[in-house]
Structure formats: C-alpha cells, structure tokens
Design an enzyme around this catalytic site. Sequence first.
Site, short mmCIF file in Angstrom:
data_model
loop_
_atom_site.label_atom_id
_atom_site.label_comp_id
_atom_site.label_asym_id
_atom_site.label_seq_id
_atom_site.Cartn_x
_atom_site.Cartn_y
_atom_site.Cartn_z
CE LYS A 171 -39.23 -22.66 16.20
NZ LYS A 171 -38.23 -23.66 15.87
CD GLN B 7 -37.21 -27.01 17.34
OE1 GLN B 7 -38.04 -26.31 16.75
NE2 GLN B 7 -36.10 -26.49 17.84
CG ASP C 172 -35.93 -23.97 10.67
OD1 ASP C 172 -36.21 -22.87 11.20
OD2 ASP C 172 -36.02 -25.05 11.27
#
Length: 293
Positions: free
Chosen positions: A52, A96, A119
């Site tokens: 990412k 994450q 997200d």
Amino acid sequence: MQLIDGKAISAEIKQEIAREVEQIIASGKKRPHLAAILVGHDGGSETYVANKVKSCHEVGFESTLIRFEDNVPETELLQKVDELNNNPDIDGFIVQLPLPKHISENKIIEAIDYKKDVDGFHPINTGRLLKGMPCFISATPYGIMELLKRYNIETVGKHCVVLGRSNIVGRPVSVLMSLKGNPGDATVTVCHSKTHNLKEVCRSADIIIAAIGIPEFLKADMVGEGAIVIDVGTTRVPSDKTKSGFKLKGDVDFEQVAPKCSYISPVPGGVGLMTIVALLKNTLLAAKKEIYL
Ligand SMILES: NC(=O)c1ccc[n+]([C@@H]2O[C@H](COP(=O)([O-])OP(=O)(O)OC[C@H]3O[C@@H](n4cnc5c(N)ncnc54)[C@H](OP(=O)(O)O)[C@@H]3O)[C@@H](O)[C@H]2O)c1
C-alpha cells in the site's frame, strides 16, 4: 476463455490516479495523504501494508506508516485514531486487520471518522452501501466491481453466486451485485459454510465470486459452461519454488475450471492488485471531498 488481467487494469487505474494527482498539485492543492496503522509483525499484514505504501508513492500520494507492537493497549491505539481523525493533513487512513485478540476491532473501526474511513469498514459507510448511497466502498468489493466494469461484463439479470459472507468481501460484494446499476442488477445467492447443495447452486450461476479462503475449493464440476469466475481467495501455501517459501493460492482450481469459463480472474494477478488501487481511489475521493465534505 478470457483472462481478467488485474495487473493490466490496476496499472491503468494507477496511471489515471497519478494524472489526477498531477492536476491537484498543479492547481496548488496539497498531495492526497493516506496513513496506515500496523500493529505487530504478521507476515501477510506486513506485505499488504508495504504494498500500500509503495503504491501510494507510485501515484504521487504522501503516505505515513504508524507502527505499534503486538502488546499495544487498546487505549493507545484509540488515541492514535483520534489524532489521525483530527489531523487535517491526513485525508484517509486504515488500521490493518487483523488486530491482536485484546483489541476490539469493532471499537477501533467505530472510532475512525467515517469521512476518513477509506477502507469502508465503518458502520456508516457499510450502512450507506446497503442503501446504495455514496460511501467509501471497501476495497476488495470495489476492486471486483471495477474489474467487471472495465471488462464490460454484463451482470444485469444474471445469477451471481457469492461464496462467503464476510463483512469485508462476501457480504458487501453481494450487496453491490444486487444494487441497481451495471455492474449490478444481478440476482444474487450468498453461500456459506451452512449452505446445502453448494455444487448445484454454483452450477446454476452465470457469475461466481469465490471468497472463502480454501485453496482450489471450486472445482470444474461445480461450474457451468461459459461461467464468469472471480477468484478472491489468497491463501499462503508452502512452496520450495519461491524465495519467500510460500505462494498464493486462490479458491478456484484454475487449471480445471478455466477451460469452462468465458472469463476468469487468476491468483495472483487478479483481484488482489485491484484491492490496493481501490484503496487509492477511495483516498483520492477523500482528498477531493467527493463523498463527504
Ligand atoms: N485479494 C484480496 O485483496 C483479498 C482481500 C480480502 C480477502 N481475501 C481472501 O479472500 C478469502 C476470503 O476472505 P474473507 O476475509 O472474506 O474470509 P472469512 O472472513 O474467513 O470468510 C470466509 C467465508 O467463507 C465461508 N466458507 C468457509 N468454508 C466454506 C465452505 N466449505 N463452503 C462454503 N462457504 C464456506 C464462511 O462461511 P461462514 O460464514 O458460515 O463461516 C465465510 O462466510 C481469503 O482467502 C482471503 O485471504 C483476499
């Protein structure tokens, strides 16, 4: 059979994003900025976050990686989330997953400002998704829909079978496929570990989206002629042929299934790469305040 090339499409989208970033900078505005919080040293999470960060640089975003050890108290993590929520330079950020057992993932996700939740895991974004309202769509389902769109795959009126009902893939992609639109407007069946007659259900599908996490689960006798198969699965299996000592396996027995398909996405080289560009797209939307002011 046509291969759905996630590598080519993701490269194309990255170029589009990079061009937009150049325009943003040329107009005197700041670079889009994505932050990522990584807790612990899980191999998979380390790889995802590193990719990412690398992708951010490729498109001209600024990126910040914030690391904590496994034993970080929940309160400290919540404090960092609050700090990022209030930092005007950060357009969007992710935490994450998975998190260590002593930390409530729900609590952390709900603490994220939904306007920075690139997200798309916050209940406000998932709720808006259900209603077909503008929102940050979680990256993997977003990536899958973009692949279908860019390959002009007709979904209207088609029977789409989704294998898996997780909050991050199966359920949201089943919603997107059933919403009005193209891609969308499909008749959707969601399958899970309690589904009876899975083989028959799959055989009746025009489109199968497999997101269960069991390598090579979908066999040729479960797929009808001409089906479109999207493989989301990414399970690390040991391999003596790679430097890392493992390779990624999808949920589809590609060798057997591919000859029966009209389209199929491979693993690697399919959905995985799209997931990262979808996150970049969400960050760009956040920076441009296109979803929320
Ligand atoms: N490419 C990417 O970017 C990306 C992103 C996210 C995930 N993934 C991969 O996608 C896969 C799924 O991830 P996830 O997070 O959605 O997984 P998950 O949370 O573990 O959910 C798996 C789903 O599969 C269902 N399932 C398990 N065994 C089954 C069986 N025998 N028959 C039918 N359904 C079954 C489960 O049913 P129950 O609900 O009944 O337990 C559950 O709904 C994993 O390999 C993951 O690594 C890839």
